[in-house]
Design a protein around this motif. Sequence first.
Motif, short mmCIF file in Angstrom:
data_model
loop_
_atom_site.label_atom_id
_atom_site.label_comp_id
_atom_site.label_asym_id
_atom_site.label_seq_id
_atom_site.Cartn_x
_atom_site.Cartn_y
_atom_site.Cartn_z
N ASN A 53 -26.40 12.64 -8.69
CA ASN A 53 -26.98 12.95 -9.99
C ASN A 53 -26.16 12.45 -11.17
N ARG A 54 -25.04 11.81 -10.89
CA ARG A 54 -24.24 11.19 -11.95
C ARG A 54 -24.50 9.69 -11.95
N PRO A 55 -24.47 9.06 -13.12
CA PRO A 55 -24.65 7.60 -13.15
C PRO A 55 -23.47 6.88 -12.52
N GLY A 56 -23.75 5.75 -11.89
CA GLY A 56 -22.68 4.91 -11.33
C GLY A 56 -22.14 5.36 -9.99
N MET A 57 -22.92 6.12 -9.22
CA MET A 57 -22.42 6.53 -7.90
C MET A 57 -22.17 5.30 -7.04
N GLY A 58 -20.98 5.23 -6.45
CA GLY A 58 -20.62 4.09 -5.62
C GLY A 58 -20.03 2.92 -6.39
N GLU A 59 -20.09 2.96 -7.71
CA GLU A 59 -19.53 1.88 -8.53
C GLU A 59 -18.01 1.95 -8.50
N ARG A 60 -17.38 0.80 -8.30
CA ARG A 60 -15.91 0.75 -8.18
C ARG A 60 -15.26 0.70 -9.55
N HIS A 61 -14.27 1.57 -9.75
CA HIS A 61 -13.48 1.58 -10.97
C HIS A 61 -12.01 1.37 -10.60
N ARG A 62 -11.29 0.71 -11.49
CA ARG A 62 -9.87 0.45 -11.25
C ARG A 62 -9.03 0.88 -12.44
N LEU A 63 -7.96 1.58 -12.14
CA LEU A 63 -6.99 1.99 -13.14
C LEU A 63 -5.64 1.39 -12.79
N ILE A 64 -4.86 1.06 -13.80
CA ILE A 64 -3.49 0.60 -13.57
C ILE A 64 -2.55 1.49 -14.36
N THR A 65 -1.36 1.67 -13.85
CA THR A 65 -0.32 2.43 -14.52
C THR A 65 1.04 1.86 -14.15
N ASP A 66 1.99 2.00 -15.06
CA ASP A 66 3.35 1.55 -14.76
C ASP A 66 4.12 2.62 -14.01
N LEU A 67 3.51 3.80 -13.78
CA LEU A 67 4.13 4.85 -12.99
C LEU A 67 3.97 4.49 -11.51
N THR A 68 4.91 3.76 -10.99
CA THR A 68 4.79 3.23 -9.64
C THR A 68 5.09 4.27 -8.56
N ASN A 69 5.69 5.38 -8.94
CA ASN A 69 5.97 6.45 -7.99
C ASN A 69 4.79 7.41 -7.96
N PRO A 70 4.10 7.54 -6.81
CA PRO A 70 2.94 8.44 -6.75
C PRO A 70 3.26 9.89 -7.10
N ARG A 82 0.84 -1.19 0.00
CA ARG A 82 0.00 0.00 0.00
C ARG A 82 0.87 1.25 0.00
N LEU A 83 0.45 2.24 -0.77
CA LEU A 83 1.20 3.48 -0.86
C LEU A 83 0.45 4.60 -0.14
N ASP A 84 1.18 5.66 0.15
CA ASP A 84 0.63 6.74 0.97
C ASP A 84 -0.54 7.47 0.31
N ASP A 85 -0.59 7.48 -1.01
CA ASP A 85 -1.65 8.23 -1.70
C ASP A 85 -2.94 7.43 -1.86
N GLY A 86 -3.00 6.21 -1.30
CA GLY A 86 -4.21 5.38 -1.39
C GLY A 86 -4.15 4.32 -2.45
N SER A 87 -3.17 4.35 -3.34
CA SER A 87 -3.02 3.32 -4.36
C SER A 87 -2.21 2.16 -3.79
N HIS A 88 -2.07 1.09 -4.57
CA HIS A 88 -1.24 -0.03 -4.13
C HIS A 88 -0.53 -0.65 -5.33
N LEU A 89 0.57 -1.31 -5.07
CA LEU A 89 1.34 -2.00 -6.10
C LEU A 89 0.83 -3.41 -6.29
N SER A 90 0.89 -3.88 -7.52
CA SER A 90 0.47 -5.24 -7.85
C SER A 90 1.27 -5.70 -9.05
N LYS A 91 1.01 -6.92 -9.50
CA LYS A 91 1.67 -7.47 -10.67
C LYS A 91 0.64 -8.10 -11.59
N ILE A 92 0.91 -7.98 -12.90
CA ILE A 92 0.11 -8.70 -13.88
C ILE A 92 1.01 -9.74 -14.54
#
Length: 282
Positions: A108-125, A71-81
Amino acid sequence: MDRTLEGGDCFPMDPLPYVCGLYALIPLGPGDLLIWDRGFFSYELIRSVVQRGAHLLARVKSNTVLRPIRRLDDGSHLSKIYPDWNSRLRDRDGLLVRVVEYTHDDPNRPGMGERHRLITDLTNPEDMPAREAPMVYHERWEQELAFDEIKTHLGSREIPIRSKSPAGVVQEIYGMMLAHYVVRRVIHDAAAAAGRDPDRLSFLDSLRVLQCQLPESPHVAAETWYQRLLREVRRQELRPRRDRWYARVIKRKMSNWMKKRPEHRNPPQPTKPFSQAVVLLI
């Protein structure tokens, strides 16, 4: 980042605004950021981008296995594919990525509470904070405006492509791409000189300014003419955008999308900008 490209139908935004077709045809290089939708997720594609020294920001499906490593300080986490399940079991050939999970809290926006996930190779926050990643990914919709600029404003002839041979068709398409690049490059330079967002300058008005001033270019020093052009383009500012959305419905009956009904004509509009509605999930 030097350029930002979107997978499938991609274009660099700030420094090199240029529209292209399949991203595989683009000479991706160090400093480029490639944005793609979840339908393009592939281990081989991600590895090819990383091997070129470019970076990626991609949305992934909910069933994609991304086990947290740290887990990283900005709320993201590292993983592997991994390329396959056996490689995952043996922890072999894994690519390190950073995962950002978020939702939004605007009712008033669609998908409130729906979980979305993004991945990036920029591992440094510090390179891309988790809070900024959803806003950067959201920018991919600007590609639709680029299509409109090419097809409507640059290709407004009754017959967009007049050539009868495949080579001639390719030549005409390259011509439109280059013309679009020229206009967008002028807009970028004008916005950069004024410290503005290039998206806030009108493409159509800038195109007209360029068309009017091109005949003067042979009679004026190049640097003087270009600076005069940038000053005029900076004046072609658009009105502030409305923060709005519309339901993803259509009039056709036989479709995967919902049929358009009276309640879809005037949907409730967002209560706050998207940037303020994003909530990181930890």
